[in-house]
Design a protein around this motif. Structure first.
Motif, PDB file in Angstrom:
ATOM      1  N   PRO A   1      -4.789  45.710  73.060  1.00 38.74           N
ATOM      2  CA  PRO A   1      -5.207  44.626  73.687  1.00 38.74           C
ATOM      3  C   PRO A   1      -3.941  43.774  74.178  1.00 38.74           C
ATOM      4  CG  PRO A   1      -6.460  44.847  71.794  1.00 38.74           C
ATOM      5  CD  PRO A   1      -5.706  45.994  71.802  1.00 38.74           C
ATOM      6  N   GLY A   2      -4.128  43.679  75.578  1.00 35.02           N
ATOM      7  CA  GLY A   2      -2.805  42.603  75.991  1.00 35.02           C
ATOM      8  C   GLY A   2      -1.821  43.549  76.692  1.00 35.02           C
ATOM      9  N   LYS A   3      -1.954  44.820  76.548  1.00 37.90           N
ATOM     10  CA  LYS A   3      -1.017  45.716  77.060  1.00 37.90           C
ATOM     11  C   LYS A   3      -1.518  46.780  78.300  1.00 37.90           C
ATOM     12  CE  LYS A   3       2.450  45.391  73.262  1.00 37.90           C
ATOM     13  NZ  LYS A   3       3.385  46.094  72.373  1.00 37.90           N
ATOM     14  N   GLN A   4      -0.516  47.155  78.834  1.00 40.35           N
ATOM     15  CA  GLN A   4      -1.011  48.000  79.664  1.00 40.35           C
ATOM     16  C   GLN A   4      -1.234  49.547  79.148  1.00 40.35           C
ATOM     17  OE1 GLN A   4       2.124  48.461  82.869  1.00 40.35           O
ATOM     18  NE2 GLN A   4       0.656  47.197  84.243  1.00 40.35           N
ATOM     19  N   ARG A   5      -2.225  50.279  79.789  1.00 38.22           N
ATOM     20  CA  ARG A   5      -2.465  51.462  79.027  1.00 38.22           C
ATOM     21  C   ARG A   5      -1.182  52.448  79.390  1.00 38.22           C
ATOM     22  NH1 ARG A   5      -8.077  54.033  80.860  1.00 38.22           N
ATOM     23  NH2 ARG A   5      -8.675  51.919  80.065  1.00 38.22           N
ATOM     24  N   GLU A   6      -0.804  53.147  78.338  1.00 36.35           N
ATOM     25  CA  GLU A   6       0.479  53.935  78.420  1.00 36.35           C
ATOM     26  C   GLU A   6       0.111  55.509  78.293  1.00 36.35           C
ATOM     27  OE1 GLU A   6       3.181  52.704  75.289  1.00 36.35           O
ATOM     28  OE2 GLU A   6       2.022  53.561  73.938  1.00 36.35           O
ATOM     29  N   LEU A   7       0.957  56.353  78.778  1.00 34.05           N
ATOM     30  CA  LEU A   7       1.082  57.628  78.739  1.00 34.05           C
ATOM     31  C   LEU A   7       1.293  58.148  77.255  1.00 34.05           C
ATOM     32  CD1 LEU A   7       2.085  60.616  81.097  1.00 34.05           C
ATOM     33  CD2 LEU A   7       2.886  60.599  78.775  1.00 34.05           C
TER      34      LEU A   7
END
Length: 116
Positions: A41-47
């Protein structure tokens, strides 16, 4: 339309292991690349990790190298993410992604919680 269904998430203690599965409604050989991503939550989706379906070339985020392993089973149209030595910072919703041409398809996500 392609459907991706993830499973295998859950609650695990630090240092434990989980294996995530992503089942595709389409033959995965038709995809150029498949991968796992995660989001808190609150962060970008990351690889997290990707695998090409032709050469099985893999790529990993630095934070999971040596601990996670991505693999595929063409006969089962499934991509796996084996996660070992889990840390609390690995807690996130994990998503499966498939790419064909310019189209990207996402699963609904599976929650992974690493906590004692």
């Amino acid at each position: 339309q392609v459907q991706l269904v993830e499973s295998g998430g859950g609650l695990v203690q630090p240092g434990g292991s989980l294996r995530l599965s992503c089942v595709s409604s389409r033959n995965i050989i038709s995809f150029y690349v498949m991968g796992w991503y995660r989001q808190v939550p609150g962060k970008q989706r990351e690889l997290v990790a990707t695998i090409t379906t032709g050469s099985s070339s893999t790529n990993y985020a630095d934070s999971v190298k040596g601990r996670f392993s991505i693999s595929r089973d063409n006969e089962k149209n499934t991509v796996y993410l084996q996660m070992n030595s889990l840390k609390p910072e690995d807690t996130a919703v994990y998503y499966c992604k498939a790419t064909i041409g310019l189209e990207n398809y996402w699963g609904q996500g599976t929650q992974v919680t690493v906590s004692s």
